[in-house]
Design a protein around this motif. Structure first.
Motif, PDB file in Angstrom:
ATOM      1  N   GLY A 191       0.958  -1.067  -0.107  1.00  0.00           N
ATOM      2  CA  GLY A 191      -0.153   0.044  -0.047  1.00  0.00           C
ATOM      3  C   GLY A 191       0.749   1.268   0.042  1.00  0.00           C
ATOM      4  O   GLY A 191       2.135   1.127   0.193  1.00  0.00           O
ATOM      5  N   PRO A 192       0.063   2.307  -0.352  1.00  0.00           N
ATOM      6  CA  PRO A 192       0.911   3.617  -0.332  1.00  0.00           C
ATOM      7  C   PRO A 192       1.696   3.843   1.165  1.00  0.00           C
ATOM      8  O   PRO A 192       1.184   3.709   2.384  1.00  0.00           O
ATOM      9  CB  PRO A 192      -0.288   4.611  -0.397  1.00  0.00           C
ATOM     10  N   PRO A 193       3.108   4.236   1.297  1.00  0.00           N
ATOM     11  CA  PRO A 193       3.640   4.373   2.450  1.00  0.00           C
ATOM     12  C   PRO A 193       3.170   5.820   3.440  1.00  0.00           C
ATOM     13  O   PRO A 193       2.906   5.849   4.614  1.00  0.00           O
ATOM     14  CB  PRO A 193       4.995   4.852   2.055  1.00  0.00           C
ATOM     15  N   VAL A 244      -1.811   5.302   9.215  1.00  0.00           N
ATOM     16  CA  VAL A 244      -2.622   4.192  10.178  1.00  0.00           C
ATOM     17  C   VAL A 244      -1.762   3.897  11.262  1.00  0.00           C
ATOM     18  O   VAL A 244      -2.322   3.821  12.394  1.00  0.00           O
ATOM     19  CB  VAL A 244      -2.778   2.942   9.381  1.00  0.00           C
ATOM     20  N   MET A 245      -0.412   3.698  11.354  1.00  0.00           N
ATOM     21  CA  MET A 245       0.518   3.451  12.459  1.00  0.00           C
ATOM     22  C   MET A 245       0.452   4.602  13.572  1.00  0.00           C
ATOM     23  O   MET A 245       0.346   4.283  14.563  1.00  0.00           O
ATOM     24  CB  MET A 245       1.975   3.294  11.940  1.00  0.00           C
ATOM     25  N   GLY A 269      -8.735   5.839  16.677  1.00  0.00           N
ATOM     26  CA  GLY A 269      -7.504   7.030  16.285  1.00  0.00           C
ATOM     27  C   GLY A 269      -6.832   6.568  14.906  1.00  0.00           C
ATOM     28  O   GLY A 269      -6.833   7.470  13.988  1.00  0.00           O
ATOM     29  N   ALA A 270      -6.664   5.227  14.384  1.00  0.00           N
ATOM     30  CA  ALA A 270      -6.415   4.977  13.070  1.00  0.00           C
ATOM     31  C   ALA A 270      -7.498   5.457  12.102  1.00  0.00           C
ATOM     32  O   ALA A 270      -7.076   6.067  11.089  1.00  0.00           O
ATOM     33  CB  ALA A 270      -6.058   3.831  12.852  1.00  0.00           C
ATOM     34  N   VAL A 309      -7.227   8.382   9.137  1.00  0.00           N
ATOM     35  CA  VAL A 309      -7.265   7.912   7.745  1.00  0.00           C
ATOM     36  C   VAL A 309      -8.424   8.976   7.166  1.00  0.00           C
ATOM     37  O   VAL A 309      -8.232   9.279   6.004  1.00  0.00           O
ATOM     38  CB  VAL A 309      -7.774   6.472   7.486  1.00  0.00           C
ATOM     39  N   ALA A 310      -9.371   9.057   7.923  1.00  0.00           N
ATOM     40  CA  ALA A 310     -10.545   9.988   7.589  1.00  0.00           C
ATOM     41  C   ALA A 310      -9.996  11.412   7.199  1.00  0.00           C
ATOM     42  O   ALA A 310     -10.298  12.104   6.131  1.00  0.00           O
ATOM     43  CB  ALA A 310     -11.652  10.042   8.513  1.00  0.00           C
TER      44      ALA A 310
END
Length: 184
Positions: free
Chosen positions: A63-65, A71-72, A82-83, A87-88
């Protein structure tokens, strides 16, 4: 100095959403410059080394870095919610901006002024990418072997115009072997 899990600063889901919204709304042409600047220098959620470690892991994962990094960091400071909030923020606004830009490009993309503006933006994006590379490289250990492989890759792909997959297929085993021998 690494922060332990018990001493990491409290970060709200809303703060994660806003932070990653700002990163992507500033990040035309690439978000790593803005992500590093925001997460390391401004809000200080990560140290330089933590950012490089997460970015490296994000590049190794599928996936995209930038999305992997999002996410991390979101998960680290807010768990799964929180992830999701990070992402949102990372994907929501840029998606709306791209739709709006697509509509504008369809109407005005053939104009010479629009063509010149896009050419100028590509130069800025390349410069931001170079600036990020330099800042990340400053944290890495000073060894000559990795730079040798960088230069060989550049010559193979950039100068000789060989396919990237062939160059990586040829150099990767040698790079792994060189790293393994350096550990001995």
């Amino acid at each position: 100095m690494k922060q332990s899990e018990s001493t990491k600063p409290p970060v709200s889901r809303f703060a994660l959403f806003v932070t990653f919204s700002r990163i992507t709304l500033c990040g035309f042409g690439g978000v790593m410059f803005w992500a590093r600047r925001r997460l390391v220098e401004q809000v200080r959620w990560l140290t330089e080394q933590e950012f490089v470690d997460l970015l490296t892991l994000g590049q190794l994962l599928p996936g995209p870095p930038g999305l992997n990094l999002t996410v991390m960091v979101g998960y680290r400071f807010g768990g799964w919610t929180g992830a999701a909030a990070a992402v949102a923020g990372f994907l929501g606004w840029p998606c709306l901006v791209v739709i709006g830009l697509g509509v504008l490009y369809q109407q005005y993309g053939a104009l010479p002024q629009a063509q010149r503006a896009l050419a100028g933006m590509s130069i800025v994006a390349a410069s931001l990418l170079l600036a990020t590379f330099i800042k990340v490289a400053m944290v890495l250990p000073r060894r000559w072997r990795p730079w040798l492989f960088v230069m060989l890759t550049f010559v193979g792909v950039g100068v000789l115009r060989w396919p990237l997959l062939w160059v990586m297929g040829a150099l990767a085993p040698w790079a792994v072997f060189a790293a393994w021998k350096a550990k001995d």
